[in-house]
Write an enzyme that holds these catalytic residues in place. Structure first.
Site, short mmCIF file in Angstrom:
data_model
loop_
_atom_site.label_atom_id
_atom_site.label_comp_id
_atom_site.label_asym_id
_atom_site.label_seq_id
_atom_site.Cartn_x
_atom_site.Cartn_y
_atom_site.Cartn_z
N LYS A 1 0.98 -1.19 0.08
CA LYS A 1 -0.10 -0.06 0.02
C LYS A 1 0.80 1.27 0.07
O LYS A 1 0.72 2.10 -0.85
CB LYS A 1 -0.82 -0.14 1.19
CG LYS A 1 -1.83 0.99 1.35
CD LYS A 1 -2.68 1.09 2.51
CE LYS A 1 -3.40 2.40 2.59
NZ LYS A 1 -3.93 2.61 4.24
N GLU B 1 10.80 -4.54 3.91
CA GLU B 1 10.63 -6.19 3.11
C GLU B 1 10.28 -6.43 1.82
O GLU B 1 11.04 -6.95 0.98
CB GLU B 1 9.66 -6.95 4.18
CG GLU B 1 10.12 -7.16 5.64
CD GLU B 1 9.59 -6.08 6.46
OE1 GLU B 1 9.42 -5.11 6.11
OE2 GLU B 1 9.72 -6.42 7.61
N GLY C 1 -4.36 -1.63 5.49
CA GLY C 1 -3.70 -3.01 4.82
C GLY C 1 -4.36 -4.33 5.39
O GLY C 1 -4.49 -5.02 4.50
N ARG C 2 -4.77 -4.49 6.39
CA ARG C 2 -5.29 -5.69 6.96
C ARG C 2 -6.65 -6.17 6.75
O ARG C 2 -7.25 -6.99 7.01
CB ARG C 2 -5.14 -5.90 8.44
CG ARG C 2 -5.52 -4.76 9.18
CD ARG C 2 -5.01 -4.83 10.75
NE ARG C 2 -5.43 -3.60 11.56
CZ ARG C 2 -4.80 -2.53 11.72
NH1 ARG C 2 -3.78 -2.21 11.05
NH2 ARG C 2 -5.14 -1.47 12.36
N GLU D 1 -3.46 -6.35 15.48
CA GLU D 1 -2.93 -5.15 15.10
C GLU D 1 -4.06 -3.82 15.23
O GLU D 1 -3.62 -2.87 15.41
CB GLU D 1 -2.35 -5.10 13.57
CG GLU D 1 -1.63 -4.12 13.20
CD GLU D 1 -0.75 -4.13 11.83
OE1 GLU D 1 0.24 -4.83 11.71
OE2 GLU D 1 -1.43 -3.85 10.81
N HIS E 1 -4.61 -33.18 18.64
CA HIS E 1 -3.37 -34.08 18.93
C HIS E 1 -2.34 -33.38 19.31
O HIS E 1 -1.08 -33.80 19.38
CB HIS E 1 -3.32 -35.12 17.72
CG HIS E 1 -4.41 -35.95 17.30
ND1 HIS E 1 -4.47 -36.94 17.95
CD2 HIS E 1 -5.52 -35.70 16.39
CE1 HIS E 1 -5.57 -37.57 17.55
NE2 HIS E 1 -6.40 -36.61 16.59
N LYS F 1 10.54 -0.44 13.46
CA LYS F 1 11.06 -0.58 12.12
C LYS F 1 12.24 0.74 12.23
O LYS F 1 13.34 0.39 11.63
CB LYS F 1 9.96 0.08 11.18
CG LYS F 1 8.90 -0.82 11.04
CD LYS F 1 7.98 -0.21 10.02
CE LYS F 1 6.71 -1.00 9.90
NZ LYS F 1 5.82 -0.49 9.03
#
Ligand code: F6P
Length: 546
Positions: A209, A215, A270-271, A356, A387, A515
């Site tokens: 965005k 990254e 973003g999310r 977030e 399990h 960051k």
């Protein structure tokens, strides 16, 4: 209009809930079912292809009424109006929050600053449609004239988790294109992936965005370099790199053809962005029509949330239940167990969505909060999780409200497998609620030809207290549409809980500090010179550099 700002703990409803909690906290769920044979249907909702049963929660009709009072007292109805009207409810970033507009049908009007954003969305959707059709049909050719076979989504956070989760969830509906995801700055991740691709037939979709995320930019640079080396020059980049971003200038500076940019708006968080062009890899993988079905499902849930009485409103009720456990039972976490292997990334996706958004410690007045907010969410598909960690949910010392998601029909129609899977889905919620009493354990052990001594020694370990709360979502079938409904349901719950907790759910300032520090430390690493830190960080850095 500003969002209402009310400390929830200072409301009348909260005080009433506190008193009520003292009375109900030890209430046996089993007894509640015995005393009301209709409980199962009274505390459940049938909506379209969803059946939501929240009756195995430690609540009664008073709890429900008080939680709904709380929602009203903190101004949820007014907040919903602001949310749907496109007001600037992400106040700390000065933005509207309009992921609902991304799935609103053509012809609807939602205006931000005088512009009907539904029309803008429709234009981008046309672009997605045209492009995906060309790639899927093989009309879009790579630099040697071959059709594209592999799609590589480069992005992180919301620019990765949503697309991965949906692509995996809808694998059954996908076409011949192979879709890959590169997210981590870990160079081993990108290099390991690049080994798999053929430059002639690979399309990179760079999703960011902001187009400023370290990254994503690092991975995109590495991928571009790899591609240019393989292709013997940069002329073909435009056939193999497209971008999704709201920052057109930065994308162009990066060297991606402006025609290959799929725009995004600042009113899409973003999310919450998978419904936009951020979902391009999803649309490539399942085709535009099914992508549109996903959006249609989400829109149905938007309408349900917007128009349904709170008494029957799925996101409202489930959101309030989360508040109930988080703030009254002091539950530390919530588990989410999809009884469906395709949904294996849903918990990870919702970790970003929920944590977030609602992991905040300052209220909408800017004051420090002295009550619990954001829930911790985790989970894995059933039956694998049975399990692995179910032991702790059954017999551990913590209360972990658990949500079960199951489907009536499987996709391959293997009834034998599906019945076994679903038998576990039903059995677990019963076991968590009923537990096993000492009498039951003793009777069981007596059948086993054991001495009384052995029985007495073993019995305490086999007792299950039960009374562990669960909510069951039973959905007809996993389809693009039902998945859209499910994901949108969680999005609206996030909103509901954020409003109750009086926090801003749509910013994420907390991710910035790390960051900034990483960028400072990277300069030190580059210069091979450690600046002043605490002795722990200094030692670690020296150890790394030596
Ligand atoms: O660092 C957190 C975050 O800003 C998320 O909110 C976002 O989804 C992710 O980074 C990626 O951001 P972008 O799409 O701008 O690269």
């Amino acid at each position: 209009m500003k969002l209402p700002s009310q400390n929830p703990t200072k409301t009348k409803a909260w005080k009433a809930l506190q008193e009520h909690f003292s009375a109900i906290k030890n209430q046996s769920l089993k007894d509640l079912f015995v005393s009301d044979s209709k409980r199962g249907s009274e505390l459940s909702i049938k909506w379209e292809d969803f059946y939501v049963d929240y009756s195995k929660n430690i609540i009664d009709t008073t709890t429900k009424r008080l939680l709904l009072d709380l929602a009203k007292e903190v101004g949820l109805p007014q907040a919903m109006e602001s949310y749907f009207a496109g007001e600037t409810i992400n106040a700390t970033e000065g933005r509207a929050v309009q992921h609902v507009a991304l799935r609103a049908p053509k012809g609807k009007t939602i205006t931000i600053d005088g512009v009907n954003i539904v029309d803008e969305v429709a234009q981008v959707k046309e672009k997605i449609k045209g492009f995906t059709e060309k790639v899927i049909s093989g009309t879009h050719k790579g630099y040697t004239g071959k059709a594209i076979t592999d799609i590589v989504n480069i992005g992180i956070g919301g620019s990765d988790l949503g697309p991965v989760m949906i692509t995996e969830a809808l694998e059954h509906y996908k076409n011949h294109l192979k879709v890959h995801f590169i997210s981590n700055i870990d160079g081993d991740h990108v290099h390991q992936n690049l080994k798999k691709f053929d430059a002639e037939t690979t399309l990179f979709v760079v999703v960011s965005k902001s187009f400023g995320t370290q990254e994503t930019l690092s991975n995109a640079i590495t991928a571009r370099k790899w591609f240019v080396e393989k292709a013997g020059g940069s002329e073909a980049v435009s056939k193999h790199f497209v971008a999704v971003s709201s920052n057109v200038q930065k994308v162009t500076d990066f060297g991606i053809d402006p025609n290959n940019i799929f725009p995004l708006w600042d009113w899409v968080g973003g999310r919450f962005s998978l419904w936009s062009a951020v979902g391009l890899s999803v649309a490539l993988s399942i085709g535009f029509e099914q992508f549109d079905e996903l959006l249609a499902g989400a829109h149905d849930m938007d309408e349900h949330f917007k128009n349904t009485d709170f008494e029957e409103n799925i996101p409202v009720l489930l959101g309030l239940l989360s508040v109930w456990y988080n703030n009254f039972f002091e539950a530390e976490t919530e588990a989410l167990i999809p009884f469906n292997q395709y949904l294996h990334r849903l918990p990870a996706y919702l970790q970003q969505g929920i944590m977030e958004s609602n992991g905040k410690g300052v209220d909408r007045n800017g004051d420090t909060i002295d009550y619990q907010t954001g829930t911790i969410i985790w989970g894995e598909p059933g039956t694998n999780s049975q399990h692995a960690f179910f032991q702790l949910i059954h017999q551990g010392t913590k209360i972990i409200p658990t949500e079960f998601i199951g489907f009536k029909k499987s996709l391959f129609g293997d009834k034998e497998h599906h019945d076994k899977l679903m038998a576990n889905y039903f059995a677990q919620t019963e076991a968590l609620m009923n537990g096993k009493t000492q009498e039951e354990v003793l009777a069981e052990l007596k059948e086993k030809n054991m001495s009384q001594d052995q029985i007495d020694t073993l019995a305490p370990f086999k007792v299950f207290k039960g009374n562990r709360p669960t909510t069951s979502l039973l959905i007809e079938k996993l389809t693009p549409k039902s998945l859209g409904k499910l994901v949108a349901m969680y999005e609206h719950r996030i909103f509901v809980q954020g409003i109750v907790w009086n926090i801003y759910s749509y910013d994420q300032w907390g991710v910035e500090l790390g960051k900034q520090l990483a960028s400072n430390i990277l300069s030190e690493i580059d210069a091979n010179k450690v600046a002043e830190h605490d002795s722990s960080t200094t030692n670690l850095l020296n150890e790394f550099l030596n």
